[in-house]
Design an enzyme around this catalytic site. Structure first.
Site, mmCIF file in Angstrom:
data_model
loop_
_atom_site.group_PDB
_atom_site.id
_atom_site.type_symbol
_atom_site.label_atom_id
_atom_site.label_comp_id
_atom_site.label_asym_id
_atom_site.label_seq_id
_atom_site.Cartn_x
_atom_site.Cartn_y
_atom_site.Cartn_z
ATOM 1 N N TYR A 37 0.857 -1.184 0.000
ATOM 2 C CA TYR A 37 0.000 0.000 0.000
ATOM 3 C C TYR A 37 0.890 1.230 0.000
ATOM 4 O O TYR A 37 1.888 1.265 0.730
ATOM 5 C CB TYR A 37 -0.839 0.037 1.280
ATOM 6 C CG TYR A 37 -2.264 -0.397 1.093
ATOM 7 C CD1 TYR A 37 -3.217 0.492 0.621
ATOM 8 C CD2 TYR A 37 -2.661 -1.694 1.400
ATOM 9 C CE1 TYR A 37 -4.534 0.093 0.457
ATOM 10 C CE2 TYR A 37 -3.971 -2.095 1.240
ATOM 11 C CZ TYR A 37 -4.914 -1.198 0.770
ATOM 12 O OH TYR A 37 -6.209 -1.585 0.607
ATOM 13 N N GLU B 284 -0.405 4.941 -0.265
ATOM 14 C CA GLU B 284 -1.034 6.255 -0.361
ATOM 15 C C GLU B 284 -0.060 7.343 0.094
ATOM 16 O O GLU B 284 0.739 7.110 1.007
ATOM 17 C CB GLU B 284 -2.286 6.331 0.520
ATOM 18 C CG GLU B 284 -3.505 5.741 -0.151
ATOM 19 C CD GLU B 284 -3.960 4.491 0.545
ATOM 20 O OE1 GLU B 284 -3.070 3.691 0.935
ATOM 21 O OE2 GLU B 284 -5.181 4.326 0.694
ATOM 22 N N ASP C 180 -7.732 15.683 -22.521
ATOM 23 C CA ASP C 180 -7.836 14.253 -22.245
ATOM 24 C C ASP C 180 -7.341 13.519 -23.490
ATOM 25 O O ASP C 180 -8.049 13.419 -24.491
ATOM 26 C CB ASP C 180 -9.301 13.898 -21.933
ATOM 27 C CG ASP C 180 -9.481 12.411 -21.624
ATOM 28 O OD1 ASP C 180 -8.536 11.626 -21.882
ATOM 29 O OD2 ASP C 180 -10.560 12.042 -21.143
ATOM 30 N N THR D 92 -4.754 7.701 -20.319
ATOM 31 C CA THR D 92 -4.709 6.342 -19.778
ATOM 32 C C THR D 92 -3.423 5.669 -20.230
ATOM 33 O O THR D 92 -2.843 6.028 -21.258
ATOM 34 C CB THR D 92 -5.919 5.514 -20.258
ATOM 35 O OG1 THR D 92 -6.023 5.648 -21.670
ATOM 36 C CG2 THR D 92 -7.206 5.976 -19.614
ATOM 37 N N LYS E 100 -3.821 2.123 -23.297
ATOM 38 C CA LYS E 100 -4.292 2.182 -24.686
ATOM 39 C C LYS E 100 -3.058 2.254 -25.590
ATOM 40 O O LYS E 100 -2.345 1.268 -25.688
ATOM 41 C CB LYS E 100 -5.251 3.365 -24.871
ATOM 42 C CG LYS E 100 -6.525 3.226 -24.008
ATOM 43 C CD LYS E 100 -7.530 4.320 -24.311
ATOM 44 C CE LYS E 100 -8.843 4.121 -23.611
ATOM 45 N NZ LYS E 100 -8.850 4.361 -22.174
ATOM 46 N N ARG F 77 -2.991 -1.115 -16.705
ATOM 47 C CA ARG F 77 -4.253 -0.371 -16.573
ATOM 48 C C ARG F 77 -4.071 0.763 -15.584
ATOM 49 O O ARG F 77 -3.704 0.517 -14.425
ATOM 50 C CB ARG F 77 -5.329 -1.301 -16.014
ATOM 51 C CG ARG F 77 -6.196 -1.796 -17.055
ATOM 52 C CD ARG F 77 -7.177 -2.820 -16.675
ATOM 53 N NE ARG F 77 -7.514 -3.404 -17.949
ATOM 54 C CZ ARG F 77 -8.339 -2.840 -18.826
ATOM 55 N NH1 ARG F 77 -8.984 -1.746 -18.533
ATOM 56 N NH2 ARG F 77 -8.543 -3.392 -19.998
HETATM 57 C C1 PLP Z 1 -11.183 10.124 -23.858
HETATM 58 C C2 PLP Z 1 -11.294 9.112 -22.759
HETATM 59 N N1 PLP Z 1 -11.129 9.532 -21.493
HETATM 60 C C3 PLP Z 1 -11.224 8.688 -20.453
HETATM 61 C C4 PLP Z 1 -11.467 7.340 -20.667
HETATM 62 C C5 PLP Z 1 -11.637 6.460 -19.476
HETATM 63 O O1 PLP Z 1 -10.588 5.605 -19.255
HETATM 64 P P1 PLP Z 1 -10.810 4.334 -18.311
HETATM 65 O O2 PLP Z 1 -11.614 3.343 -19.090
HETATM 66 O O3 PLP Z 1 -9.428 3.883 -17.996
HETATM 67 O O4 PLP Z 1 -11.545 4.809 -17.077
HETATM 68 C C6 PLP Z 1 -11.617 6.839 -21.967
HETATM 69 C C7 PLP Z 1 -11.837 5.403 -22.191
HETATM 70 O O5 PLP Z 1 -11.805 4.871 -23.245
HETATM 71 C C8 PLP Z 1 -11.551 7.758 -23.038
HETATM 72 O O6 PLP Z 1 -11.744 7.378 -24.299
#
Ligand code: PLP
Length: 285
Positions: A62, A64, A241, A267, A270, A276
């Protein structure tokens, strides 16, 4: 089996020895992944080295809190001088809520520094990029950013889910859509591209506290400079994002939002092909 034998078995047995069902399912899933190509853009293939690191003893810890500030600021070479770092570490306290994080600090700080190096640009060097590698997913990272900068009821502007945005960009199906006042932008129906003039007009009309730029399902590259101008015109924070194209952006074949966005989220599973999780970056801590 006596207790000692049970403990020995519990602590040393391989998965194949103790759980034939899960072993079989892993083999079947491995085969399925080799046979089927399912074009889900949010999925990828983590190479064996990533899976190996994920299955390590760090799973047991852990952590945090954050690594010591010194470690987060040192460059990678200095960070990896273990004796030097540990001499400081043993002398001063740390910012964790748990003990036993001696080596986790290195892993986390190394991930931060490597990430900053990956996204640095000639204008924004790695030292100016502050990185948090703790979010467990992209949606959780987005919520963490909203929580840091917005109050419930504040206006958040993101792309409409049905025109390419993500659930976490203010969809009514997601907590973001219920907690904040959402204004959604979309594409121009004639060419299905973003009309930046229309986004500007919407932003000036509603004056959001934050604009989310970045998409789940929009094949054209964003114009970060234009998004920056829109955010500046209405006094909003700009969050980029880049969950999907992060790997492309880090490789220099997709526009990098560093230097334009106040906060960048992506993320790691991907196009980065990692574990993950998700990352939050900013140049303005
Ligand atoms: C643009 C975008 N933001 C956030 C996410 C969320 O990611 P997660 O599935 O890891 O929560 C996705 C998921 O595909 C996404 O396409």
């Amino acid at each position: 089996m006596d207790t000692a034998a049970y403990a020995r078995r519990f602590l040393t047995a391989e998965l194949t020895d103790i759980d034939a069902d899960i072993t079989r399912l892993i083999a079947l899933e491995t085969e399925r992944q080799a046979r089927q190509i399912i074009l889900i853009p949010s999925e990828s293939i983590a190479p064996p080295a990533v899976l190996q690191a994920l299955g390590s003893v760090f799973n047991n810890v852990y952590a945090e809190g954050y690594p010591p500030t010194r470690m987060m600021q040192d460059d990678i070479d200095r960070l990896l001088e273990f004796d030097h770092q540990l001499a400081y570490y043993r002398r001063y306290g740390d910012r964790r809520f748990y003990k036993g994080t001696t080596y986790v600090h290195f892993v986390e700080a190394l991930a931060q520094r490597r990430c900053a190096a990956l996204f640095a640009t000639p204008e924004v060097p790695a030292e100016r990029i502050h990185v948090n590698v703790q979010p467990l997913s992209g949606a959780a990272a987005n919520l963490a950013v909203y929580d840091a900068f917005l109050q419930p009821g504040d206006t958040l502007m993101g792309m409409n889910l049905f025109q390419g945005g993500h659930l976490s960009h203010g969809s009514p199906f997601h907590i973001s859509g219920r907690r904040y006042h959402i204004v959604s932008y979309g594409v121009d129906p004639t060419d299905e591209r973003l009309d930046y003039n229309a986004v500007m007009a919407l932003a000036l009309e509603h004056r959001p506290r934050m604009i989310v730029a970045g998409f789940t399902s929009y094949p054209w590259a964003p114009d970060w400079k234009r998004f920056r101008e829109i955010a500046d015109a209405c006094g909003a924070l700009l969050m980029a994002d880049i969950a999907h194209p992060a790997g492309l952006a880090s490789a220099g074949v997709y526009p990098n939002p560093v230097g334009f966005a106040d906060v960048i989220v992506f993320t790691t599973h991907k196009t980065i092909c990692g574990p993950r999780g998700a990352v939050i970056m900013t140049t303005d801590p």
